[in-house]
Each structure stands twice: as structure tokens, then as C-alpha cells.
Write an enzyme that holds these catalytic residues in place. Structure first.
Site, PDB file in Angstrom:
ATOM      1  N   ARG A  58      36.889  66.771  44.692  1.00 22.91           N
ATOM      2  CA  ARG A  58      36.448  67.900  44.068  1.00 22.91           C
ATOM      3  C   ARG A  58      36.001  69.076  45.205  1.00 22.91           C
ATOM      4  NH1 ARG A  58      31.631  69.128  43.185  1.00 22.91           N
ATOM      5  NH2 ARG A  58      30.959  67.026  41.952  1.00 22.91           N
ATOM      6  N   TYR A 111      47.044  90.078  29.780  1.00 20.68           N
ATOM      7  CA  TYR A 111      47.151  88.905  29.601  1.00 20.68           C
ATOM      8  C   TYR A 111      46.326  88.104  28.908  1.00 20.68           C
ATOM      9  CZ  TYR A 111      47.717  83.596  29.310  1.00 20.68           C
ATOM     10  OH  TYR A 111      47.986  82.538  28.042  1.00 20.68           O
ATOM     11  N   ASP A 183      45.789  90.555  39.163  1.00 16.36           N
ATOM     12  CA  ASP A 183      46.358  89.606  39.389  1.00 16.36           C
ATOM     13  C   ASP A 183      48.051  89.381  39.125  1.00 16.36           C
ATOM     14  OD1 ASP A 183      47.705  87.567  37.536  1.00 16.36           O
ATOM     15  OD2 ASP A 183      46.480  87.730  35.845  1.00 16.36           O
ATOM     16  N   LYS A 208      53.463  80.065  36.911  1.00 16.48           N
ATOM     17  CA  LYS A 208      54.503  81.148  36.158  1.00 16.48           C
ATOM     18  C   LYS A 208      55.721  80.748  37.683  1.00 16.48           C
ATOM     19  CE  LYS A 208      52.401  81.612  33.094  1.00 16.48           C
ATOM     20  NZ  LYS A 208      50.851  81.490  32.584  1.00 16.48           N
TER      21      LYS A 208
HETATM   22  O1  P1T Z   1      48.344  79.799  31.680  1.00 13.37           O
HETATM   23  P1  P1T Z   1      47.212  79.316  33.184  1.00 13.37           P
HETATM   24  O2  P1T Z   1      48.053  78.919  34.394  1.00 13.37           O
HETATM   25  O3  P1T Z   1      45.675  79.656  33.125  1.00 13.37           O
HETATM   26  O4  P1T Z   1      47.360  81.026  33.855  1.00 13.37           O
HETATM   27  C1  P1T Z   1      46.846  82.592  32.479  1.00 13.37           C
HETATM   28  C2  P1T Z   1      47.352  83.365  33.098  1.00 13.37           C
HETATM   29  C3  P1T Z   1      46.706  84.555  33.735  1.00 13.37           C
HETATM   30  N1  P1T Z   1      47.104  85.587  34.120  1.00 13.37           N
HETATM   31  C4  P1T Z   1      48.981  85.813  33.508  1.00 13.37           C
HETATM   32  C5  P1T Z   1      48.860  87.883  34.086  1.00 13.37           C
HETATM   33  C6  P1T Z   1      49.100  84.960  32.552  1.00 13.37           C
HETATM   34  O5  P1T Z   1      50.485  85.778  32.682  1.00 13.37           O
HETATM   35  C7  P1T Z   1      48.167  84.099  31.840  1.00 13.37           C
HETATM   36  C8  P1T Z   1      50.050  83.037  31.705  1.00 13.37           C
HETATM   37  N2  P1T Z   1      50.315  83.711  30.662  1.00 13.37           N
HETATM   38  C9  P1T Z   1      51.267  83.215  30.287  1.00 13.37           C
HETATM   39  C10 P1T Z   1      51.290  82.067  29.360  1.00 13.37           C
HETATM   40  C11 P1T Z   1      51.933  84.221  29.062  1.00 13.37           C
HETATM   41  O6  P1T Z   1      53.084  83.708  28.764  1.00 13.37           O
HETATM   42  O7  P1T Z   1      52.390  85.095  29.536  1.00 13.37           O
END
Ligand code: P1T
Length: 390
Positions: A58, A111, A183, A208
Site C-alpha cells: 500500500r 467529467y 485534469d 484512457k
Molecule cells: O474512470 P476513472 O479512471 O476513475 O477516471 C475518471 C475520469 C476523470 N477525468 C476525466 C476527464 C474522465 O473522463 C474520467 C472518466 N471518464 C469516462 C469514463 C468517460 O467516458 O468520460
């Protein structure tokens, strides 16, 4: 060896070279060329407190260290931290920098999960989020108060692909004694490095473009050693760490980030140009198009315009509903940034957690369609969209 030292020797190397090598020296124990998956929860000590830099996974794991070192290098940061998801990374930033009574200023287009975290977790805890539809410095100035500790932006934004001038907002944040967190998920560090434009922290959903193959969920935060110390303390105290297998997948993805992004950008540009001439298409949102309101700023702060396109069809919500189930190569799915193309309906999928009235006011209505353009042959992608548009 201290991973920061191994990173320093790559400082003058190009992006693709750093993505393949930084933090990824041959394994000191075995000579393995590729960073091994250290599938261990704990590390044997020769005497209490005597260990080789790792005690418990952790708190730290060598596969994770390799990923964090590489991510820091790609964003020109002093330090990086990998998380279990993008939202775990976002949560750690908000929880470690904000106290009840503080305010966070955010662009209204962001988001849906980030909005939900701000509204459903942080507002009840005592942090006040404020949003601006006008994401210019003047727009942010109108919602910043003496209590604002953090400005939170995406650029390009999800899902409307707005472009925010990062250098301008960084300057504004600092004038008010606040930090700027960007972000950078939609751009990836290949296209944009916000810390070099004055931002204090960069957040990623590594799910992503960084992972790039839609086979892992992860997140990251990069920034100065000082800011990351507080965030690391929070992470170790609260959890939210990625496992070594997931770190390996993201690190493997990073190696091809530069070539993948080139292809994402080229494919998206070609499709955006074609879509805006299509008789069934009403509006195309893509920062690479000269008529996009953020085009000049995007050209200034990004190396390319990315792989995300949003659009509205003539016929609004009904036309969108008819189109969405018809694509074959573009899978109807949440997420983005993988090698395969995806199509999404933000109003009912990624941004469903925003109340309908607010969503509509922001332009995320039932007629909006979002495309994550993959790296397939562009002629095939175009034919798929053409067939679905009918
Ligand atoms: O899904 P996660 O890894 O927790 O990420 C969240 C997140 C944070 N910031 C942005 C700009 C994002 O697009 C996302 C997640 N977005 C999607 C799952 C989507 O389809 O837009």
C-alpha cells in the site's frame, strides 16, 4: 538506486524515449529488461526497519515506482503518484488540499464523475464548489473568493471539448493564492504538459490514453515534491492504490503513447473535417477545426488536437437515438482513449449523474454524441459513421 536519480539521466531525451525508458532500467535483481510485476503485498526485512526501500505494497511497490517515475518525467514534474482510478486520484487531491470552509472553482463542463464527487461527497463535507460556464480568466475571476483554495479544470473538457487557457488560469489562481489542478486526461502528456504552463498539479485517468487499450482502470497525480507529499500521505493513510498488474499495464501502454496519439489526432482531424460537411450533422466540436472557439489557444498550448470529437445531428435527440445503436466499429460504450473507437451518449452515460436541468443548461442534452476516435484505418471509421448516419 533512487528512481529520481535514474530519471535525471533522461532529462534531455525526447518524449517517446522517456516513455520507453524512464524508471524502467533493467531489474537490479535479475536483469529483466522489462519492469517485472512485483506481485507481493509485503517485503522481507533483515532486521526491524531494515529493508530495501519497500515495506508494504500500500505504501509502495517497485512496479508502481517505475510507473510513477515515468509519469513524472512525461509531465515534467518532480514527482508522480499512481492511483487505483482517475477518481481515486481526484479524491486524494481534493481531500488533501481542501478543508471544510474552503471553496473550489471549476469549469462547468467537466467529467460527470468529478461533478458527482464535488457535489455528493465534498459539498456535504463542507467544501463549496462553484462553477463557471465562461471558462476564461474573467469567468473564473467572477467565481473566485478569498476562500477559493483550488481551481479545477479540464482542457479539452469532457464532453464539449472546450479549450481553457491554462497559463492564463494559472496566473489568476496564483494571484488569488489558490492552486491550479488540471485534469489532463483528454490531452495526455504527449499533447499537453500543464505544469510547464504554470499549473500546480496534473491529474490523469490512466484508464484512457495512457493505458491506451481499454484493459485497465487507473489514475495519477503529478506535481511538486511538496504538494505530492501531502497527497501521498493521504493515499497511504486512506488507500486507493493501484495493484502491480494494473501498474504494469499502464507502463506498457505508455511505451506506445507517442505513436498512438499521432494516429488518434490524424484520424480525428480527418473525421471532424468530413463530419462538418455531412448533411446530417449540425455541429461538430473539435478543437482542431479553425472555426472552434478554442482553436487558437489549443494550437498554442497543445502539440495536436486529440482524438475526441463531439457532435450534434440534425434532428436532435431523435436523430442521436437512431444513430447510436447503428455503428459497428465504434462500440457504444463509456470511456475513451483506447486503440478501438467508441461512441457515447453523455446525457445517459458518462454525465448522467448531473441533474437534467443543469446538464441541459450546459449543452449536454440528449442530442449530444461523443466519439473517441481510435487508431483503426480512418477509411473504415468513416464508412462506419457514414452507414450509421444513413
Ligand atoms: O474512470 P476513472 O479512471 O476513475 O477516471 C475518471 C475520469 C476523470 N477525468 C476525466 C476527464 C474522465 O473522463 C474520467 C472518466 N471518464 C469516462 C469514463 C468517460 O467516458 O468520460
Amino acid at each position: 538506486m533512487d528512481p529520481q536519480c535514474t530519471a535525471a539521466k533522461w532529462e534531455s531525451a525526447g518524449f517517446a524515449t522517456r516513455a520507453i525508458h524512464v524508471g524502467q532500467d533493467a531489474d537490479p535483481a535479475t536483469g529483466a529488461t522489462v519492469v517485472p510485476i512485483y506481485a507481493t503485498s509485503t517485503f522481507t526485512q533483515s532486521a526491524p526497519g531494515k529493508h530495501k526501500g519497500y515495506e508494504y505494497s500500500r505504501s509502495g511497490n517497485p512496479t508502481r515506482t517505475a510507473l510513477e517515475t515515468c509519469l513524472a518525467s512525461l509531465e515534467h514534474a518532480e514527482r508522480g503518484l499512481a492511483f487505483a482510478s482517475g477518481l481515486a486520484a481526484t479524491n486524494a487531491v481534493l481531500a488533501s488540499l481542501l478543508q471544510p470552509g474552503d471553496e473550489v472553482a471549476a469549469s462547468a463542463d467537466l467529467y460527470g464523475g468529478t461533478f458527482r464527487l464535488l457535489e455528493r461527497i465534498f459539498r456535504p463535507w463542507g467544501v463549496t464548489p462553484r462553477y463557471t460556464d465562461d471558462a476564461s480568466a474573467a469567468g473564473f475571476a467572477s467565481i473566485v473568493t478569498p476562500r477559493t483554495k483550488l481551481i479545477w479544470i479540464e482542457s479539452p473538457t469532457n464532453p464539449l471539448l472546450q479549450i481553457i487557457d491554462i497559463a492564463e488560469i494559472a496566473e489568476l489562481a496564483h494571484r488569488y493564492g489558490a492552486k491550479l489542478a488540471v485534469d489532463n486526461t483528454f490531452a495526455s502528456p504527449y499533447l499537453q504538459q500543464p505544469l510547464r504552463l504554470g499549473a500546480d498539479l496534473v491529474i490523469h485517468s490512466t484508464t484512457k490514453y495512457l493505458g491506451g487499450h481499454s484493459d485497465v482502470v487507473g489514475g495519477a497525480v503529478v506535481g511538486s515534491k511538496e504538494l505530492l507529499a501531502a497527497i501521498q500521505f493521504y493515499q497511504n493513510a486512506a488507500g486507493g492504490v493501484p495493484g502491480p498488474f494494473d501498474c504494469y499495464l499502464v507502463l506498457r501502454g505508455l511505451k506506445t503513447l507517442a505513436v498512438r496519439m499521432e494516429r488518434h489526432c490524424a484520424n480525428a482531424m480527418e473525421l471532424a473535417q468530413w463530419l462538418q460537411t455531412h448533411p446530417r450533422v449540425e455541429t461538430v466540436y473539435y478543437p482542431g477545426l479553425p472555426n472552434h472557439p478554442g482553436h487558437a489557444v489549443a494550437a498554442k498550448q497543445m502539440r495536436g488536437f486529440g482524438g475526441m470529437i463531439s457532435m450534434r445531428l440534425r434532428g436532435g435527440a431523435d436523430a442521436a437515438r437512431a444513430f447510436l445503436p447503428k455503428t459497428r466499429l465504434f462500440s457504444l460504450a463509456e470511456s475513451l482513449g483506447g486503440v478501438e473507437s467508441l461512441v457515447c451518449h453523455p446525457a445517459t452515460m458518462t454525465h448522467a449523474s448531473i441533474p437534467a436541468e443543469m446538464r441541459h443548461a450546459r449543452g449536454i442534452d440528449d442530442g449530444l454524441i461523443r466519439l473517441s476516435v481510435g487508431i483503426e484505418d480512418v477509411a473504415d471509421l468513416r464508412a462506419d459513421l457514414q452507414a450509421a448516419l444513413g
